[in-house]
Enzyme design. Structure first.
Site, mmCIF file in Angstrom:
data_model
loop_
_atom_site.group_PDB
_atom_site.id
_atom_site.type_symbol
_atom_site.label_atom_id
_atom_site.label_comp_id
_atom_site.label_asym_id
_atom_site.label_seq_id
_atom_site.Cartn_x
_atom_site.Cartn_y
_atom_site.Cartn_z
ATOM 1 N N ASN A 94 0.939 -1.202 0.090
ATOM 2 C CA ASN A 94 0.091 0.043 0.066
ATOM 3 C C ASN A 94 0.755 1.275 0.104
ATOM 4 O O ASN A 94 1.440 1.412 0.973
ATOM 5 C CB ASN A 94 -0.906 -0.085 1.201
ATOM 6 C CG ASN A 94 -2.093 1.014 1.092
ATOM 7 O OD1 ASN A 94 -2.400 1.391 0.086
ATOM 8 N ND2 ASN A 94 -2.918 0.718 2.099
ATOM 9 N N HIS A 122 -15.545 -5.325 10.128
ATOM 10 C CA HIS A 122 -15.261 -3.957 10.599
ATOM 11 C C HIS A 122 -16.193 -3.102 11.043
ATOM 12 O O HIS A 122 -16.843 -2.883 9.984
ATOM 13 C CB HIS A 122 -13.993 -3.334 9.698
ATOM 14 C CG HIS A 122 -12.679 -3.848 9.422
ATOM 15 N ND1 HIS A 122 -11.659 -2.804 9.519
ATOM 16 C CD2 HIS A 122 -12.323 -5.136 9.452
ATOM 17 C CE1 HIS A 122 -10.553 -3.779 9.404
ATOM 18 N NE2 HIS A 122 -11.052 -4.714 9.342
ATOM 19 N N ARG A 180 -14.750 -6.173 14.805
ATOM 20 C CA ARG A 180 -13.749 -5.045 15.276
ATOM 21 C C ARG A 180 -14.209 -3.817 15.756
ATOM 22 O O ARG A 180 -14.930 -3.330 14.497
ATOM 23 C CB ARG A 180 -12.391 -4.896 14.264
ATOM 24 C CG ARG A 180 -11.415 -4.159 14.635
ATOM 25 C CD ARG A 180 -10.453 -4.014 13.570
ATOM 26 N NE ARG A 180 -10.404 -2.713 12.802
ATOM 27 C CZ ARG A 180 -9.349 -2.243 12.130
ATOM 28 N NH1 ARG A 180 -8.205 -2.671 11.971
ATOM 29 N NH2 ARG A 180 -9.582 -0.911 11.465
ATOM 30 N N TYR A 233 -8.181 7.682 12.322
ATOM 31 C CA TYR A 233 -7.665 6.639 11.257
ATOM 32 C C TYR A 233 -8.448 5.497 11.632
ATOM 33 O O TYR A 233 -8.711 4.898 12.671
ATOM 34 C CB TYR A 233 -6.324 6.171 11.378
ATOM 35 C CG TYR A 233 -6.047 5.226 10.203
ATOM 36 C CD1 TYR A 233 -5.772 5.569 8.802
ATOM 37 C CD2 TYR A 233 -5.778 4.025 10.739
ATOM 38 C CE1 TYR A 233 -5.457 4.770 7.822
ATOM 39 C CE2 TYR A 233 -5.351 3.022 9.588
ATOM 40 C CZ TYR A 233 -5.338 3.388 8.159
ATOM 41 O OH TYR A 233 -5.136 2.389 7.443
ATOM 42 N N ASP A 236 -8.203 -2.338 16.908
ATOM 43 C CA ASP A 236 -6.735 -1.980 16.471
ATOM 44 C C ASP A 236 -6.201 -0.575 16.955
ATOM 45 O O ASP A 236 -6.752 0.561 16.965
ATOM 46 C CB ASP A 236 -7.039 -1.979 15.005
ATOM 47 C CG ASP A 236 -5.553 -2.008 14.283
ATOM 48 O OD1 ASP A 236 -4.408 -1.629 14.903
ATOM 49 O OD2 ASP A 236 -5.572 -2.268 13.224
ATOM 50 N N HIS A 261 -3.335 0.675 16.078
ATOM 51 C CA HIS A 261 -2.289 1.183 14.769
ATOM 52 C C HIS A 261 -1.086 1.848 15.213
ATOM 53 O O HIS A 261 -0.768 2.758 14.886
ATOM 54 C CB HIS A 261 -3.150 2.326 14.109
ATOM 55 C CG HIS A 261 -4.513 1.728 13.498
ATOM 56 N ND1 HIS A 261 -4.133 0.819 12.609
ATOM 57 C CD2 HIS A 261 -5.660 1.925 13.507
ATOM 58 C CE1 HIS A 261 -5.508 0.551 12.017
ATOM 59 N NE2 HIS A 261 -6.231 1.349 12.676
ATOM 60 N N GLU A 316 -4.951 -4.965 19.007
ATOM 61 C CA GLU A 316 -3.969 -5.272 18.161
ATOM 62 C C GLU A 316 -2.977 -4.020 17.928
ATOM 63 O O GLU A 316 -3.517 -2.840 18.208
ATOM 64 C CB GLU A 316 -4.773 -5.434 16.762
ATOM 65 C CG GLU A 316 -3.954 -5.387 15.524
ATOM 66 C CD GLU A 316 -4.809 -5.063 14.237
ATOM 67 O OE1 GLU A 316 -5.991 -5.455 14.273
ATOM 68 O OE2 GLU A 316 -4.595 -4.773 13.285
ATOM 69 N N GLU A 357 1.101 -7.218 11.246
ATOM 70 C CA GLU A 357 0.666 -6.959 9.807
ATOM 71 C C GLU A 357 1.687 -6.357 9.005
ATOM 72 O O GLU A 357 1.684 -6.451 7.957
ATOM 73 C CB GLU A 357 -0.601 -6.026 9.889
ATOM 74 C CG GLU A 357 -0.647 -4.753 10.155
ATOM 75 C CD GLU A 357 -1.939 -4.027 10.160
ATOM 76 O OE1 GLU A 357 -3.086 -4.597 10.590
ATOM 77 O OE2 GLU A 357 -1.975 -2.988 9.608
ATOM 78 N N ARG A 394 -0.175 -11.695 13.141
ATOM 79 C CA ARG A 394 -0.980 -10.985 12.101
ATOM 80 C C ARG A 394 -0.174 -11.158 10.834
ATOM 81 O O ARG A 394 -0.694 -10.499 9.684
ATOM 82 C CB ARG A 394 -1.476 -9.658 12.478
ATOM 83 C CG ARG A 394 -2.302 -9.614 13.694
ATOM 84 C CD ARG A 394 -3.647 -8.931 13.623
ATOM 85 N NE ARG A 394 -3.650 -7.771 12.621
ATOM 86 C CZ ARG A 394 -4.564 -7.895 11.552
ATOM 87 N NH1 ARG A 394 -5.304 -9.012 11.401
ATOM 88 N NH2 ARG A 394 -4.453 -6.629 10.921
ATOM 89 N N HIS A 435 -3.502 -10.617 8.324
ATOM 90 C CA HIS A 435 -4.136 -9.243 7.857
ATOM 91 C C HIS A 435 -5.011 -9.420 6.666
ATOM 92 O O HIS A 435 -4.508 -10.453 5.942
ATOM 93 C CB HIS A 435 -2.723 -8.724 7.511
ATOM 94 C CG HIS A 435 -2.968 -7.003 7.213
ATOM 95 N ND1 HIS A 435 -2.021 -6.451 6.371
ATOM 96 C CD2 HIS A 435 -3.978 -6.193 7.366
ATOM 97 C CE1 HIS A 435 -2.649 -5.046 6.270
ATOM 98 N NE2 HIS A 435 -3.673 -4.854 6.770
ATOM 99 N N ASP A 489 -6.253 -3.688 1.108
ATOM 100 C CA ASP A 489 -5.087 -3.354 0.316
ATOM 101 C C ASP A 489 -4.374 -4.601 0.026
ATOM 102 O O ASP A 489 -3.198 -4.686 -0.620
ATOM 103 C CB ASP A 489 -4.471 -2.319 0.965
ATOM 104 C CG ASP A 489 -3.854 -2.462 2.378
ATOM 105 O OD1 ASP A 489 -4.943 -2.500 3.172
ATOM 106 O OD2 ASP A 489 -2.675 -2.809 2.633
ATOM 107 N N GLU A 548 -9.062 -11.696 9.229
ATOM 108 C CA GLU A 548 -9.497 -10.446 8.917
ATOM 109 C C GLU A 548 -10.386 -10.630 7.714
ATOM 110 O O GLU A 548 -9.665 -10.894 6.598
ATOM 111 C CB GLU A 548 -8.612 -9.417 9.056
ATOM 112 C CG GLU A 548 -9.104 -7.926 8.754
ATOM 113 C CD GLU A 548 -7.956 -6.708 8.892
ATOM 114 O OE1 GLU A 548 -6.844 -7.263 8.851
ATOM 115 O OE2 GLU A 548 -8.424 -5.609 8.934
ATOM 116 N N TRP A 590 2.895 5.695 13.552
ATOM 117 C CA TRP A 590 1.602 4.960 12.815
ATOM 118 C C TRP A 590 1.059 3.900 13.886
ATOM 119 O O TRP A 590 1.788 3.010 14.298
ATOM 120 C CB TRP A 590 2.166 4.201 11.804
ATOM 121 C CG TRP A 590 1.640 4.717 10.625
ATOM 122 C CD1 TRP A 590 1.961 5.722 9.761
ATOM 123 C CD2 TRP A 590 0.193 4.361 10.167
ATOM 124 N NE1 TRP A 590 1.114 5.893 8.720
ATOM 125 C CE2 TRP A 590 -0.155 5.139 8.943
ATOM 126 C CE3 TRP A 590 -0.896 3.727 10.744
ATOM 127 C CZ2 TRP A 590 -1.317 5.025 8.372
ATOM 128 C CZ3 TRP A 590 -1.969 3.577 9.922
ATOM 129 C CH2 TRP A 590 -2.312 4.457 8.962
#
Ligand code: KDG
Ligand code: MG
Length: 403
Positions: free
Chosen positions: A38, A123, A148, A160, A211, A213, A237, A263, A284, A313, A317, A340, A403
């Site tokens: 991605n 999700h 999730r 996000y 998650d 992130h 996560e 991931e 993941r 994951h 993407d 997922e 991130w």
């Protein structure tokens, strides 16, 4: 001997960018592999076209392990997301060819099915707790057993993982990176409230996931994991950036909330300590970003020794080629945990005709020989590449954040 006669890279953007490798053999059997990274798609396309494909022509497609070793061990520059996505695409395509040549769905070559289907999570996201829980309810009505939850953080303009289109959440949203503003304090205040409301409204049966992130420090992550304990999450996560694997010791020491990470991992070396010290519960890593089925199998085997299960994951993407590979892999290993499942758009699914299917909270890889997925090249050509980036994240004072 099944000689590789041609290999080409197909870049297409049916709503988002995908990079696909197609390998042809002299027996007329072909295979596909996903090489999508991605926001960095063309780097992998070039790595494949300029560096790997010339080495593949004339090789025996049946020699999957030897080809993997040739591309990994034989290279001076190892690992990294670009290299490992490219190797993964070759690996997936070769497994696809081998299984098609045998006339069997790939999972049969990997040892056969260990279960009837693969538990998936959907999700649910929304700007507010109410909206997020309404979304979760919608998934439950569709038969999902795991959801999730990601919700907007009160006081922050955008978050996000919270999308305007509820079905097709697309993380790479602009031709240059857009910016989100982040506040750890606000997030740590609102997230336990979201899960308290979720248990109240959704009950105790549904598996709930979340998650982070990679946005917290170890002690912040420990606090969140502890605050979420009463709500019995399936997993928390990516609580911290995982470059420093020992960071997870601190989270573990304070909480029994199950932890998932990986991931963005590219190899077994990224998770060796996490697994051996039992610092996580779910790994993941994906067939796409961790070197294909051949390498993910090593990771899963190591994880199995330490009672760590997989949770691959499966965001939008990763193309339907990766989804198919993940399903054949997941159904055949003893320590599968959950998969997922983020919906691809109708345009994407038309470009990638596939045999896997959803029913009653589970995904099934289907019985077609090989991966059971292909790319419609004529249709793919109608969707030219569009540059797109993932957003970046700044704190309220303007400094860059993880991130
Ligand atoms: O490319 C980034 C996305 O795949 C990622 O943000 C999605 O975190 C994600 C997830 O868990 O699916
Ligand atoms: Mg994630």
């Amino acid at each position: 001997m099944l000689k590789i006669t041609d290999a080409r890279v197909i870049v297409t953007c049916p709503g988002r960018n995908f990079v696909t490798l197609k390998i042809e053999t002299d027996a007329g059997v072909s295979g596909v592999g996903d090489a999508t990274l991605n926001g960095r798609e063309l780097a992998v396309a070039s790595y494949l076209s300029d560096h790997l494909i010339p080495c593949l022509l004339g090789r025996d497609a049946h020699r999957i392990e030897d080809t993997w070793q040739f591309l990994y061990r034989g290279a001076y520059w190892r690992r990294g997301p670009v290299t490992m996505a490219a190797i993964a695409a070759v690996d997936m395509a070769l497994w696809d060819i081998k299984a098609k040549a045998a006339g069997l769905p790939l999972y049969q070559l990997l040892g056969g099915a260990c279960r009837e289907g693969l538990l998936v999570y959907g999700h649910a996201n929304g700007e507010t707790t109410e909206e997020t829980l309404r979304e979760a309810q919608r998934y439950i009505e569709l038969g999902y057993r795991a959801v999730r939850l990601q919700s907007g953080v009160p006081g922050l303009k955008s978050t996000y993982g919270v999308s305007s289109d509820k079905d097709f959440y697309e993380p790479a949203d602009a031709a240059l990176p857009s910016e989100n503003v982040w506040s750890t304090e606000k997030y740590l205040r609102s997230t336990p409230q979201l899960f308290a409301a979720a248990r109240e409204k959704l009950g105790g049966d549904i598996h709930l996931l979340h998650d982070v992130h990679h946005r917290l420090t170890p002690i912040e992550a420990a606090r969140l994991a502890k605050d979420l304990e009463p709500y019995r999450l399936f997993w928390l996560e990516d609580a911290v950036p995982a470059e420093h694997q020992a960071n997870f010791r601190q989270i573990r020491a304070h909480s029994t909330t199950p932890l998932a990470v990986g991931e963005v991992f590219n190899s077994i070396w990224d998770c060796k300590q996490l697994i051996e010290e039992q610092l996580i519960d779910y790994i993941r890593a994906s067939v796409l970003h961790a070197g294909g089925i051949t390498h993910l199998r090593r990771i899963a085997n190591l994880a199995d020794l330490y009672k760590v299960r997989t949770g691959c994951h499966g965001a939008t993407d990763l193309s339907p080629v990766t989804m198919a590979a993940a399903l054949h892999f997941g159904i055949s290993i003893p320590n599968f945990g959950i998969q997922e499942y983020m919906q691809h758009t109708a345009e994407t699914l038309a470009v990638f005709p596939h045999g896997y299917h959803y029913g009653d909270g589970y995904l099934h890889p289907g019985e077609a020989p090989g991966l059971g997925v292909d790319i419609d090249e004529a249709l793919a050509a109608q969707y030219p590449y569009r540059r797109a980036y993932l957003p970046i994240n700044r704190l309220e004072d303007g400094s860059m954040h993880d991130w």
